[in-house]
Design a protein around this motif. Structure first.
Motif, PDB file in Angstrom:
ATOM      1  N   ASN A 808       6.750 -40.551 -90.223  1.00  0.00           N
ATOM      2  CA  ASN A 808       7.617 -40.087 -89.135  1.00  0.00           C
ATOM      3  C   ASN A 808       6.937 -39.020 -88.311  1.00  0.00           C
ATOM      4  OD1 ASN A 808       9.687 -41.781 -89.695  1.00  0.00           O
ATOM      5  ND2 ASN A 808      11.028 -40.274 -90.685  1.00  0.00           N
ATOM      6  N   LYS A 811       4.566 -40.655 -86.184  1.00  0.00           N
ATOM      7  CA  LYS A 811       5.252 -41.517 -85.223  1.00  0.00           C
ATOM      8  C   LYS A 811       5.858 -40.715 -84.083  1.00  0.00           C
ATOM      9  CE  LYS A 811       8.799 -44.017 -86.763  1.00  0.00           C
ATOM     10  NZ  LYS A 811       9.488 -45.127 -87.463  1.00  0.00           N
ATOM     11  N   TYR A 812       6.454 -39.581 -84.442  1.00  0.00           N
ATOM     12  CA  TYR A 812       7.192 -38.818 -83.421  1.00  0.00           C
ATOM     13  C   TYR A 812       6.391 -37.629 -82.868  1.00  0.00           C
ATOM     14  CZ  TYR A 812      10.918 -41.792 -85.118  1.00  0.00           C
ATOM     15  OH  TYR A 812      11.645 -42.876 -85.481  1.00  0.00           O
ATOM     16  N   ASP A 835       5.287 -30.959 -88.127  1.00  0.00           N
ATOM     17  CA  ASP A 835       4.571 -31.588 -87.011  1.00  0.00           C
ATOM     18  C   ASP A 835       4.785 -30.812 -85.726  1.00  0.00           C
ATOM     19  OD1 ASP A 835       6.898 -32.544 -85.519  1.00  0.00           O
ATOM     20  OD2 ASP A 835       7.162 -33.980 -87.191  1.00  0.00           O
ATOM     21  N   ILE A 840      13.823 -32.645 -82.687  1.00  0.00           N
ATOM     22  CA  ILE A 840      15.120 -33.344 -82.725  1.00  0.00           C
ATOM     23  C   ILE A 840      16.181 -32.451 -82.067  1.00  0.00           C
ATOM     24  CG2 ILE A 840      16.876 -34.365 -84.254  1.00  0.00           C
ATOM     25  CD1 ILE A 840      14.506 -34.485 -86.365  1.00  0.00           C
ATOM     26  N   ILE A 848      20.613 -37.560 -88.964  1.00  0.00           N
ATOM     27  CA  ILE A 848      19.221 -37.892 -89.306  1.00  0.00           C
ATOM     28  C   ILE A 848      19.078 -38.603 -90.648  1.00  0.00           C
ATOM     29  CG2 ILE A 848      16.983 -36.784 -89.887  1.00  0.00           C
ATOM     30  CD1 ILE A 848      17.627 -37.131 -86.868  1.00  0.00           C
ATOM     31  N   LYS A 853      20.671 -44.696 -88.602  1.00  0.00           N
ATOM     32  CA  LYS A 853      20.869 -43.777 -87.485  1.00  0.00           C
ATOM     33  C   LYS A 853      19.512 -43.310 -86.960  1.00  0.00           C
ATOM     34  CE  LYS A 853      25.385 -43.255 -87.155  1.00  0.00           C
ATOM     35  NZ  LYS A 853      25.802 -44.671 -87.066  1.00  0.00           N
ATOM     36  N   ARG A 854      19.376 -43.388 -85.655  1.00  0.00           N
ATOM     37  CA  ARG A 854      18.162 -42.865 -85.015  1.00  0.00           C
ATOM     38  C   ARG A 854      18.581 -41.998 -83.855  1.00  0.00           C
ATOM     39  NH1 ARG A 854      13.924 -47.218 -83.527  1.00  0.00           N
ATOM     40  NH2 ARG A 854      12.450 -45.598 -84.153  1.00  0.00           N
ATOM     41  N   VAL A 855      17.735 -41.113 -83.431  1.00  0.00           N
ATOM     42  CA  VAL A 855      18.046 -40.298 -82.251  1.00  0.00           C
ATOM     43  C   VAL A 855      18.112 -41.245 -81.063  1.00  0.00           C
ATOM     44  CG1 VAL A 855      17.086 -38.555 -80.695  1.00  0.00           C
ATOM     45  CG2 VAL A 855      17.030 -38.188 -83.161  1.00  0.00           C
ATOM     46  N   GLY A 865      11.403 -48.857 -85.741  1.00  0.00           N
ATOM     47  CA  GLY A 865      12.092 -48.044 -86.745  1.00  0.00           C
ATOM     48  C   GLY A 865      13.430 -48.680 -87.090  1.00  0.00           C
ATOM     49  N   THR A 866      13.887 -48.356 -88.299  1.00  0.00           N
ATOM     50  CA  THR A 866      15.154 -48.966 -88.730  1.00  0.00           C
ATOM     51  C   THR A 866      16.262 -47.938 -88.879  1.00  0.00           C
ATOM     52  OG1 THR A 866      14.452 -48.678 -91.010  1.00  0.00           O
ATOM     53  CG2 THR A 866      14.015 -50.825 -89.979  1.00  0.00           C
ATOM     54  N   GLY A 867      15.839 -46.664 -88.994  1.00  0.00           N
ATOM     55  CA  GLY A 867      16.822 -45.624 -89.242  1.00  0.00           C
ATOM     56  C   GLY A 867      17.228 -45.563 -90.705  1.00  0.00           C
ATOM     57  N   GLY A 869      14.648 -45.011 -93.135  1.00  0.00           N
ATOM     58  CA  GLY A 869      13.592 -44.273 -93.847  1.00  0.00           C
ATOM     59  C   GLY A 869      14.087 -42.987 -94.483  1.00  0.00           C
ATOM     60  N   LEU A 870      14.713 -42.130 -93.676  1.00  0.00           N
ATOM     61  CA  LEU A 870      15.085 -40.806 -94.186  1.00  0.00           C
ATOM     62  C   LEU A 870      16.208 -40.899 -95.229  1.00  0.00           C
ATOM     63  CD1 LEU A 870      14.805 -38.393 -91.139  1.00  0.00           C
ATOM     64  CD2 LEU A 870      13.385 -38.492 -93.200  1.00  0.00           C
ATOM     65  N   SER A 894       8.976 -30.527 -85.731  1.00  0.00           N
ATOM     66  CA  SER A 894       9.933 -30.551 -86.837  1.00  0.00           C
ATOM     67  C   SER A 894       9.209 -30.254 -88.131  1.00  0.00           C
ATOM     68  CB  SER A 894      10.568 -31.937 -86.972  1.00  0.00           C
ATOM     69  OG  SER A 894      10.846 -32.474 -85.706  1.00  0.00           O
ATOM     70  N   PHE A 896       9.943 -30.995 -92.217  1.00  0.00           N
ATOM     71  CA  PHE A 896      10.788 -31.545 -93.275  1.00  0.00           C
ATOM     72  C   PHE A 896      10.364 -30.917 -94.595  1.00  0.00           C
ATOM     73  CE2 PHE A 896      13.503 -34.791 -91.460  1.00  0.00           C
ATOM     74  CZ  PHE A 896      12.985 -34.904 -90.164  1.00  0.00           C
TER      75      PHE A 896
HETATM   76  P1  ADP Z   1      13.328 -44.484 -88.170  1.00  0.00           P
HETATM   77  O1  ADP Z   1      12.228 -43.541 -88.088  1.00  0.00           O
HETATM   78  O2  ADP Z   1      13.018 -45.783 -88.727  1.00  0.00           O
HETATM   79  O3  ADP Z   1      14.126 -44.540 -86.908  1.00  0.00           O
HETATM   80  P2  ADP Z   1      14.316 -42.579 -90.046  1.00  0.00           P
HETATM   81  O4  ADP Z   1      15.545 -42.592 -90.963  1.00  0.00           O
HETATM   82  O5  ADP Z   1      13.056 -42.332 -90.677  1.00  0.00           O
HETATM   83  O6  ADP Z   1      14.345 -43.893 -89.214  1.00  0.00           O
HETATM   84  O7  ADP Z   1      14.614 -41.433 -89.014  1.00  0.00           O
HETATM   85  C1  ADP Z   1      15.857 -41.302 -88.422  1.00  0.00           C
HETATM   86  C2  ADP Z   1      15.688 -40.677 -87.107  1.00  0.00           C
HETATM   87  O8  ADP Z   1      15.330 -39.307 -87.207  1.00  0.00           O
HETATM   88  C3  ADP Z   1      14.570 -41.257 -86.281  1.00  0.00           C
HETATM   89  O9  ADP Z   1      15.054 -42.405 -85.582  1.00  0.00           O
HETATM   90  C4  ADP Z   1      14.210 -40.121 -85.376  1.00  0.00           C
HETATM   91  O10 ADP Z   1      15.087 -40.122 -84.241  1.00  0.00           O
HETATM   92  C5  ADP Z   1      14.518 -38.894 -86.204  1.00  0.00           C
HETATM   93  N1  ADP Z   1      13.326 -38.325 -86.794  1.00  0.00           N
HETATM   94  C6  ADP Z   1      12.892 -38.554 -88.049  1.00  0.00           C
HETATM   95  N2  ADP Z   1      11.740 -37.853 -88.282  1.00  0.00           N
HETATM   96  C7  ADP Z   1      11.502 -37.159 -87.152  1.00  0.00           C
HETATM   97  C8  ADP Z   1      10.460 -36.260 -86.746  1.00  0.00           C
HETATM   98  N3  ADP Z   1       9.529 -35.897 -87.577  1.00  0.00           N
HETATM   99  N4  ADP Z   1      10.538 -35.748 -85.483  1.00  0.00           N
HETATM  100  C9  ADP Z   1      11.496 -36.132 -84.629  1.00  0.00           C
HETATM  101  N5  ADP Z   1      12.494 -36.955 -84.934  1.00  0.00           N
HETATM  102  C10 ADP Z   1      12.507 -37.475 -86.199  1.00  0.00           C
END
Ligand code: ADP
Length: 919
Positions: A808, A811-812, A835, A840, A848, A853-855, A865-867, A869-870, A894, A896
């Motif tokens: 993530n 990716k972000y 990162d 967010i 999150i 759920k995704r932003v 992305g599937t939303g 992962g987290l 962000s 984590f």
């Molecule tokens: P995915 O990444 O597949 O969308 P995740 O459950 O991993 O699903 O993440 C959920 C959402 O959280 C992401 O869609 C993104 O909007 C936000 N997010 C996760 N990690 C980060 C990050 N490091 N920086 C910014 N936004 C993040």
């Protein structure tokens, strides 16, 4: 009267008979008479004198009785014939025996006697003693034969010439051989015919002197052979009378061979003398150390008078430290050494120091026995001095030589060298001393003589600088290239030229090489398919190849000097100018400057060109050069492709949208399922299995398609199949996550706790994530892990957690860095993934960790992305008994954070088989 008459007649007859008798008996010949039977009837008393018999002793015998047997037989036969013929017969030679036995040769003449009736009565005979005459004759014959043999066989040539006529009478075979004539031919020749013209006068006077008996020997005379060659003879002369004529008998001896041998000896002698006197001082010493021969050089070397050395011992002339020691050359040579060499350094001879090398060789008699030594002295004083001088001057000037590599020179107005600096040795091979006072022109190459001479003259006349390049002969014989620069100066009231001479041989050679290589490159340029051009700083074409002409459609004459702006439109020319200016200012090259040009025929073409600077020999920029390729066709193809791509993208977008909608629906559907009842997990497990099986098939087959397993795909197919594959993979991921979540939820997953190395885990993760952040040019930093830490955790799940978070983060995040921080407090191991990404927005903080759920931002939705992962991550952390949270600021980044309690311990119980493993 009758009686008286008869008486008187008788008287007269008697008187006459008496007279006849006296006569017969007085003459020295023997007179005889024989009858018909050849029996003596009268014998004159002379017989007593001739044969020792008294007449009475022979009367009654025949003439044959007085002869030896054989002769009697021979003569008897002759007499028989005479008798039969009854004729007179004269001068028969016959041999008779004296009473005392010696032989007497008679010459016999006979006359037949007839009676008054002409009846044959016998013979009258007269015998003359010719014994002596015969003997003389015989002797003569013998001597003649002897002489003839001598004459014929003599090795000397014998030529007899008549004194009066000077013509030859006789010639022996030797002279014939010598002169190449036959005797007959020689007999027709005159003395003057057998000598070359230039000696004729001498030949005649010599011949005459010989004729007068004044001279007998003529030495070293040239003779002319019939074939025109000259032979050298020595003529020994005798005067004689032959057949009543005075003759010169010349004995000719060929002296060519002798002369040759003599010449050879003379030559060898002179040669030896020259050698002996030529090069080095030499002396020959006998075993008793006496000087038995010295040459002139030796004398002058030791300041000796001509014969002064003779009678002196070698050590009386030059006593060295070797004399009377075992090193004495004589000793060594006598002991069998073939050569002894030694060097004398600085020996004082008559007040002067000399250095030389002595070489001693055995002196042998013709039998090869060593009877002394021959010593040669090679004077090395000068070369030693030169060496020394060179060493000194080299030392003295070494600094200078290091600094200046040119010759500093001064010459007078005639070119006579007055000064040369030491560099002359380095450059020309001569020490300055060797050249000073010689004319500079002497060693200048004939081709350049005039040029240099003119240059000197012009320098003198116009007082301008001399500046000449010329070839000069190095001491080793080769010519080197020099450049002289100088000017007129006044030194001690005299005008002279002074300046420097530089060795430009290398430069010249380089020039030649350069010219050759330039030629070569020009050749290549003319042959390449690409255009090549050179323009000056104003943009005018100064050089180009054939291909460039073809690219623009101009003729060579038209293009030369033409400005590049002429074949571009205004905008193109501006662009070109900007790029050229960039190259000029930065001195960087351009590789693919694309320009639109207008050919002479008006057609527009695209050129791709490289641009480099051209420098002159001093490094000044004088223009640009480049290689040009026509890319019009390529460009057209590219444009087409671009259009096609855009179309394709549109299509893909539409498809993706459709897919998205489908996915949304699926999500909703799944959501509903997830939120529903207790059978959720069971259902999910079954469903996901059912879902994953076709997905596996889809992914497998698309892979096969992409690898070309069913034949090549066209561009469209390829793109679609790729889309299908990525969508399938996405869905597969999702199903997998869902399954994982549901398994955790339903407690069907458990931990496999064990000692886990954080470092190991990080290393493994790095290689998975690495390609992603290096693609984005992100930095990855690890903190707090100087030493490895072993913690108790499920390594696979811990890895999964970290991969999710790092994935993530990458990716972000678009720029900056990702930091992994490891910490611990009393109870927990603390992991942070930080990162510098998009961050967010606060309003999304709550969702999150929620499933699906995704932003909701454009950027996030553009990323896969599937939303899930987290939410899975949170469950995996919780499974370990830890917590997860995050801090984030929009646009800043962000962090984590999750913890793993230290209290975890490795269970001793049996591992629970995971559901995942069955799948
Ligand atoms: P995915 O990444 O597949 O969308 P995740 O459950 O991993 O699903 O993440 C959920 C959402 O959280 C992401 O869609 C993104 O909007 C936000 N997010 C996760 N990690 C980060 C990050 N490091 N920086 C910014 N936004 C993040």
């Amino acid at each position: 009267m009758e009686k008286n008459e008869r008486k008187r007649m008788e008287e007269a007859l008697r008187e006459s008979e008496e007279k006849l008798r006296v006569l017969v008996e007085a003459i020295s010949d023997w007179i005889w008479e024989v009858d018909q039977n050849t029996i003596f009837t009268y014998i004159s008393p002379k017989v007593k004198h001739l044969l020792g018999y008294a007449p009475e002793e022979i009367i009654g015998k025949t003439p044959f009785d007085l002869m030896p047997l054989e002769e009697a037989e021979r003569v008897g036969k002759i007499f028989q014939k005479i008798t039969e013929a009854q004729e007179p017969f004269a001068r028969l030679e016959d041999i008779n025996l004296h009473k005392d036995g010696h032989r007497v040769v008679f010459e016999t003449s006979v006359m037949p006697i007839f009676d008054s009736n002409r009846g044959f009565m016998g013979f009258w005979g007269i015998n003359r003693d010719i014994t002596e005459q015969k003997q003389t004759e015989q002797k003569l014959k013998e001597s003649e034969a002897k002489n003839r043999t001598l004459f014929e066989t003599s090795a000397e040539g014998i030529l007899v010439a008549d004194i009066e006529t000077m013509k030859f009478n006789y010639a022996n075979p030797s002279i014939c051989r010598m002169l190449g004539y036959s005797e007959e031919e020689l007999k027709k020749l005159h003395v003057s015919d057998i000598h070359p013209k230039y000696v004729l006068e001498q030949v005649i006077s010599e011949f005459e002197a010989q004729a007068r008996g004044e001279k007998e020997l003529a030495q070293n005379f040239p003779c002319l052979r019939k074939d025109g060659n000259i032979i050298w003879v020595e003529i020994n002369n005798t005067k004689t009378v032959i057949n009543g004529r005075e003759c010169n008998v010349g004995f000719y001896r060929d002296i060519i061979a002798r002369k040759k041998a003599e010449d050879q000896i003379k030559y060898a002698h002179s040669e030896l003398n020259q050698i002996f006197n030529g090069l080095f001082p030499m002396c020959v010493i006998d075993k008793n150390y006496n000087n038995i021969r010295v040459n002139d050089r030796f004398n002058s070397f030791y300041n000796l008078k001509k014969d002064e050395a003779y009678g002196k011992k070698c050590h009386e002339i030059r006593k060295g430290h070797r004399c009377f020691t075992n090193e004495c050359t004589m000793k060594q040579i006598i002991e069998g050494k073939e050569i002894v060499n030694y060097e004398i350094d600085k020996e004082l001879i008559k007040g002067k120091e000399f250095s030389f090398i002595i070489t001693a060789l055995p002196y042998r008699n013709p039998d090869g026995e060593t009877i002394g030594v021959i010593e040669t002295f090679m004077d090395t004083t000068e070369s030693k001095k030169a060496e020394q001088r060179l060493k000194e001057s080299k030392e003295k000037y070494s600094n200078l030589i290091n600094d200046i590599s040119d010759i500093i020179f001064r010459i007078d107005l005639n070119g006579i060298i007055k000064y040369f600096s030491q560099q002359s040795y380095e450059i020309l091979g001569y020490l300055p001393e060797e050249l000073i006072d010689t004319n500079l022109l002497k060693k200048v190459h004939p081709d350049d003589l005039l040029k240099v001479a003119n240059n000197i003259r012009e320098t003198i006349e116009s007082k301008r600088e001399i500046n000449a390049d010329f070839k000069y002969q190095h001491k080793n014989g080769h010519y080197i290239h020099l450049s002289a620069k100088g000017r007129l100066v006044i030194k001690n009231g005299k005008e002279e030229i002074t300046g420097i001479i530089t060795d430009i041989t290398k430069k010249k050679k380089m020039e030649i090489k350069l010219r050759e290589s330039e030629k070569k490159y020009r050749g290549i340029l003319e042959n390449i398919a690409e255009g090549y051009f050179e323009i000056d700083l104003r943009g005018n074409l100064i050089f180009f190849n054939e291909s460039y002409l073809n690219l623009l459609g101009y003729s060579r004459e038209e293009l030369l000097g033409l400005n590049y702006r002429k074949f571009m439109d205004e905008q193109g020319a501006r662009h070109a100018f900007e790029r050229l200016n960039y190259v000029y200012k930065t001195e960087n090259s351009l590789n693919d400057l694309q320009l639109e040009v207008i050919r002479k025929d008006g057609e527009k073409r695209f050129h791709q060109t490289s641009v480099n600077l051209i420098h002159d020999s001093r490094g000044k920029i004088i223009g640009f050069q480049g290689i040009v390729r026509d890319i019009t066709e390529k460009k057209k193809a590219e444009e087409l492709e671009q259009k096609f791509k855009e179309q394709l993208e549109d299509e893909v977008q539409i498809r993706t949208k459709e897919l998205k909608i489908a996915l949304e629906q699926q999500k909703l559907y799944l959501d509903q399922i997830l939120q529903s009842s207790h059978i959720k997990d069971e259902f999910l497990a079954t469903m996901s299995h059912e879902l994953r099986t076709p997905l596996n098939a889809i992914i497998g087959f698309t892979d096969l398609l992409l690898e070309g397993g069913y034949g090549p795909l066209n561009r469209d197919h390829l793109e679609f199949v790729k889309d299908i594959k990525s969508s399938a993979e996405h869905q597969f991921e999702m199903v997998k996550d869902i399954l994982d979540i549901s398994k955790i939820e339903s407690g069907k997953i458990s931990l496999h706790l064990q000692e886990t190395s954080i470092k190991n885990i990080i290393e493994q993760i790095k290689s998975t994530v690495n390609p992603d952040y290096s693609k984005k040019d992100l930095k990855f930093e690890i903190k707090g892990l100087k030493n490895d830490k072993l913690i108790v955790a499920d390594p696979i799940k811990l890895k999964e957690i970290l991969i999710h978070l790092l994935d993530n983060a990458v990716k972000y995040t678009t720029k900056g860095k990702i930091t992994f921080i490891f910490k611990e407090d009393k109870e927990n191991w603390i992991f942070k993934v930080k990162d510098t990404g998009i961050g967010i927005d606060k309003k999304y903080f709550d969702i999150i960790f929620k499933e699906f759920k995704r932003v909701d931002s454009e950027y996030v939705s553009s990323l896969p992305g599937t939303g899930l992962g987290l939410s899975l991550t949170k469950r995996l952390v919780a499974l370990h008994g830890g917590t997860i949270s995050f801090t984030s600021k929009l646009g800043v980044g962000s962090t984590f954070i999750f913890t793993i309690p230290k209290s975890l311990s490795i269970p001793s119980g049996k591992k629970v088989e995971s559901f995942l493993d069955i799948l």
